[in-house]
Design a protein around this motif. Structure first.
Motif: not given
Length: 58
Positions: A20, A24-31
């Protein structure tokens, strides 16, 4: 067996946390967050007599 499950869940939780914060990408953190929620929800449903975060089941 339960001790092994607790240990495994601890290791998996640490790895998920590491991934996590490496992303760095917020969209990937949301996934990642959504995946973790699905896994936790599935574990709660598998345990008989488990209590949801909203309180005991009625």
């Amino acid at each position: 067996m339960e001790d092994e499950n607790i240990a495994l869940n601890s290791v998996l939780g640490l790895e998920l946390n590491r991934v996590f914060f490496a992303v760095r990408d917020t969209a990937n953190k949301q996934k990642i967050i959504e995946f973790a929620r699905e896994v936790l929800q599935g574990e709660r449903e598998e345990r008989p007599g488990s209590v949801s975060p909203d309180g005991p089941a009625s």
